[in-house]
Design a protein around this motif. Structure first.
Motif, PDB file in Angstrom:
ATOM      1  N   LYS A 101       0.896  -1.154   0.128  1.00 31.19           N
ATOM      2  CA  LYS A 101       0.164  -0.045  -0.008  1.00 31.19           C
ATOM      3  C   LYS A 101       1.000   1.373   0.004  1.00 31.19           C
ATOM      4  CE  LYS A 101      -4.222  -1.860   1.325  1.00 31.19           C
ATOM      5  NZ  LYS A 101      -4.245  -3.173   1.736  1.00 31.19           N
ATOM      6  N   GLY A 104      -8.744  -8.368  -1.329  1.00 32.75           N
ATOM      7  CA  GLY A 104      -9.770  -7.961  -0.092  1.00 32.75           C
ATOM      8  C   GLY A 104     -10.696  -6.972  -0.944  1.00 32.75           C
ATOM      9  N   ASN A 105     -10.127  -5.632  -1.031  1.00 32.69           N
ATOM     10  CA  ASN A 105     -11.002  -4.698  -1.609  1.00 32.69           C
ATOM     11  C   ASN A 105     -10.784  -4.754  -3.154  1.00 32.69           C
ATOM     12  OD1 ASN A 105     -13.279  -3.035  -1.009  1.00 32.69           O
ATOM     13  ND2 ASN A 105     -11.705  -1.882   0.424  1.00 32.69           N
ATOM     14  N   PHE A 106      -9.943  -5.801  -3.634  1.00 33.52           N
ATOM     15  CA  PHE A 106      -9.742  -5.923  -5.212  1.00 33.52           C
ATOM     16  C   PHE A 106      -9.151  -4.429  -5.765  1.00 33.52           C
ATOM     17  CE2 PHE A 106     -11.023 -10.089  -6.166  1.00 33.52           C
ATOM     18  CZ  PHE A 106     -11.680 -10.519  -4.943  1.00 33.52           C
ATOM     19  N   GLY A 107      -8.712  -3.693  -4.952  1.00 35.03           N
ATOM     20  CA  GLY A 107      -7.769  -2.668  -5.622  1.00 35.03           C
ATOM     21  C   GLY A 107      -6.719  -3.074  -6.473  1.00 35.03           C
ATOM     22  N   ASN A 108      -5.915  -3.868  -5.969  1.00 35.95           N
ATOM     23  CA  ASN A 108      -4.593  -4.315  -6.548  1.00 35.95           C
ATOM     24  C   ASN A 108      -5.073  -5.206  -7.923  1.00 35.95           C
ATOM     25  OD1 ASN A 108      -2.039  -4.530  -6.540  1.00 35.95           O
ATOM     26  ND2 ASN A 108      -1.806  -6.190  -4.800  1.00 35.95           N
ATOM     27  N   ALA A 119      -5.891  -7.955   6.275  1.00 42.87           N
ATOM     28  CA  ALA A 119      -6.040  -6.854   5.514  1.00 42.87           C
ATOM     29  C   ALA A 119      -6.966  -7.083   4.308  1.00 42.87           C
ATOM     30  CB  ALA A 119      -4.586  -6.502   4.982  1.00 42.87           C
ATOM     31  N   ASP A 125      -3.466  -2.313   6.769  1.00 40.40           N
ATOM     32  CA  ASP A 125      -2.259  -1.782   6.048  1.00 40.40           C
ATOM     33  C   ASP A 125      -2.445  -0.249   5.486  1.00 40.40           C
ATOM     34  OD1 ASP A 125      -0.302  -3.953   6.915  1.00 40.40           O
ATOM     35  OD2 ASP A 125      -1.164  -5.098   5.318  1.00 40.40           O
ATOM     36  N   THR A 159       2.458  -9.043  -0.552  1.00 41.48           N
ATOM     37  CA  THR A 159       1.755  -7.746  -0.447  1.00 41.48           C
ATOM     38  C   THR A 159       2.274  -7.169   0.990  1.00 41.48           C
ATOM     39  OG1 THR A 159      -0.197  -9.111   0.575  1.00 41.48           O
ATOM     40  CG2 THR A 159      -0.309  -7.901  -1.735  1.00 41.48           C
TER      41      THR A 159
HETATM   42  C1  LIG Z   1      -4.758  -4.440   1.524  1.00 42.32           C
HETATM   43  C2  LIG Z   1      -3.963  -5.605   1.354  1.00 42.32           C
HETATM   44  C3  LIG Z   1      -4.502  -6.795   0.858  1.00 42.32           C
HETATM   45  C4  LIG Z   1      -5.672  -6.685  -0.174  1.00 42.32           C
HETATM   46  O1  LIG Z   1      -5.584  -5.700  -1.360  1.00 42.32           O
HETATM   47  P1  LIG Z   1      -6.828  -5.171  -2.137  1.00 42.32           P
HETATM   48  O2  LIG Z   1      -6.266  -4.215  -3.181  1.00 42.32           O
HETATM   49  O3  LIG Z   1      -7.688  -4.595  -1.010  1.00 42.32           O
HETATM   50  O4  LIG Z   1      -7.430  -6.328  -2.739  1.00 42.32           O
HETATM   51  C5  LIG Z   1      -3.779  -7.753   0.600  1.00 42.32           C
HETATM   52  N1  LIG Z   1      -2.637  -8.005   1.348  1.00 42.32           N
HETATM   53  C6  LIG Z   1      -2.289  -7.045   2.257  1.00 42.32           C
HETATM   54  C7  LIG Z   1      -0.933  -7.226   3.162  1.00 42.32           C
HETATM   55  C8  LIG Z   1      -2.919  -5.745   2.430  1.00 42.32           C
HETATM   56  O5  LIG Z   1      -2.454  -4.826   3.152  1.00 42.32           O
END
Ligand SMILES: *Cc1c(COP(=O)(O)O)cnc(C)c1O
Length: 416
Positions: free
Chosen positions: A102, A238-242, A290, A133, A364
């Motif tokens: 992030k 999680g939020n599928f931004g990545n 996260a 995070d 991540t």
């Molecule tokens: C935020 C986070 C994710 C999820 O990323 P999204 O973009 O929300 O899908 C995965 N791993 C870690 C360690 C994160 O901090």
């Protein structure tokens, strides 16, 4: 670049508004009107790639030389590709100051927002919900930035102690609110604040903000250019931004064969892939906290980009016992220590049956951020990197709050 809303009821707007407003007036998320095809030399640096992408998406509002300095100062840490076997490698995105991917989005966004505010000579309150995070990365990115206040909402008892220490101990222009609820409660309180007519001067810093999302496509370009042959990325989601950022890179021409987006037990997207029905549910707490998101906000962006998402996206859900067993397997077989989120990415690849040249586990976060889980699972002691050691014992300055928007509204009126 102009931006539209996922809900189609807003006229195209410029980058400045899309960044500073966060949410479109119709409640949708901003999306770029086009994703032009581009290309880079195989050995292009992160900063070169970032600068070109920044020009495409923000160049109409910010001069190119300012974008270049922003990219240079935001991306001043390494991006590593570590190989585990002939075909499997780990893309380490955790070498920034808060040890999670992030940092890429948050550091770039904080610079873009500062540049836009400088032009307008105005102030802003950044409001952000964090499942772990984001808090540290955003707080770090904006700490002591003139004209910017940051208010972070995080769910009580659901982020790791070290994650929490990274954003609750700073003080000054950074306030942290401990919400007695889930991440989804935090996220919905933030959304209500943006839609509230009486609250003004707010900007979003979640991956719903386009200035945080876009720069995350940079490391997919960088790594896919360096890896030759068919490449699959497994992105723990999680939020599928990545995932959305990776999909933008793929759409614009990055040499990516396939994206897979495994989740933990918060399986709203895997259930959608199976059944075709999108049924969000309350998030449950897992060891990969996260990613504890029951209603991923970037999902609508993904559907806009690809209405046939179900046919193209691979997304399976994995339980905590599976995640911990994979953490241990990878350590035993490769002496490589993953964080629990990265372990979910590794599981996603184990399930992927097509044979390709490069299977890339997107790492991540640094494992030390999840010290208790990792040490217990592997029965080892790991040393804290200095970024964590420095904050580990500082006093926390957070304020407790029940998950009710009216409490937040009252608080924000007083902060402003
Ligand atoms: C935020 C986070 C994710 C999820 O990323 P999204 O973009 O929300 O899908 C995965 N791993 C870690 C360690 C994160 O901090």
């Amino acid at each position: 670049m102009k931006y539209l809303s996922t809900r189609d009821k807003t006229e195209a707007t410029n980058a400045r508004e899309a960044v500073l407003e966060g949410l479109a007036p119709d409640g949708g998320l901003f999306i770029p009107t086009e994703l032009p095809e581009i290309g880079f030399a195989q050995n292009a640096s992160i900063v070169e790639i970032a600068h070109k992408i920044a020009e495409i998406f923000f160049g109409s509002d910010i001069p190119s030389n300012k974008l270049l300095s922003a990219c240079e100062s935001a991306f001043n840490f390494p991006t590593e590709i570590v190989s585990l076997t002939d075909s499997r490698s780990v893309l380490e995105l955790f070498h920034g100051p808060t040890l999670a991917f992030k940092d890429y989005g948050a550091r770039f966004m904080s610079r873009i927002i500062s540049l836009l505010l400088e032009q307008k000579n105005s102030e802003v309150t950044i409001l952000v919900a964090t499942s772990g995070d984001t808090g540290g990365a955003v707080a770090q990115g904006f700490y002591e930035v003139p004209g910017v206040k940051v208010v972070l909402l995080y769910p009580k008892d659901k982020v790791s102690r070290l994650q929490r220490q990274q954003f609750t101990t700073l003080g000054k222009n950074i306030s942290a609110l401990e919400i007695n609820g889930t991440f989804d409660d935090c996220q919905s309180m933030v959304k209500s604040a943006f839609l509230d007519q009486e609250l003004t001067g707010l900007a979003a810093a979640n991956s719903i903000n386009i200035a945080r999302l876009i720069p995350q496509s940079v490391y997919y370009w960088y790594s896919s250019l360096r890896l030759e042959g068919k490449t699959v990325f497994s992105i723990p989601s999680g939020n599928f931004g990545n995932l959305t950022a990776a999909s933008y890179a793929k759409k614009m021409g990055a040499p990516i064969h396939q994206l897979i987006a495994p989740t933990n037990s918060n399986d709203t997207v895997p259930r959608f892939i199976q059944s075709g029905e999108y049924q969000p549910k309350t998030s449950v707490h897992t060891v990969s906290n996260a990613m504890d998101v029951g209603n991923p906000s970037n999902f609508t962006r993904m559907l806009k980009l690809d209405p046939n998402l179900r046919q193209h996206l691979v997304s399976d859900s994995f339980s905590d016992p599976q995640t911990l067993a994979e953490l241990k397997r990878v350590y035993d077989e490769h002496e490589y220590i993953m964080c629990p989120h990265t372990s979910v990415a590794s599981l996603g690849l184990n399930n992927y049956k097509e044979s390709v040249h490069n299977e890339v586990v997107v790492a991540t976060a640094h494992p030390a951020k999840f010290l208790d889980t990792v040490e217990k699972t592997l029965d080892i002691k790991i040393s804290l990197p200095s970024a964590l050691k420095d904050v580990a014992d500082l006093p926390s300055k957070s304020v407790s709050m029940e998950p009710d928007f009216l409490n937040l509204k009252e608080y924000l009126k007083n902060v402003q």
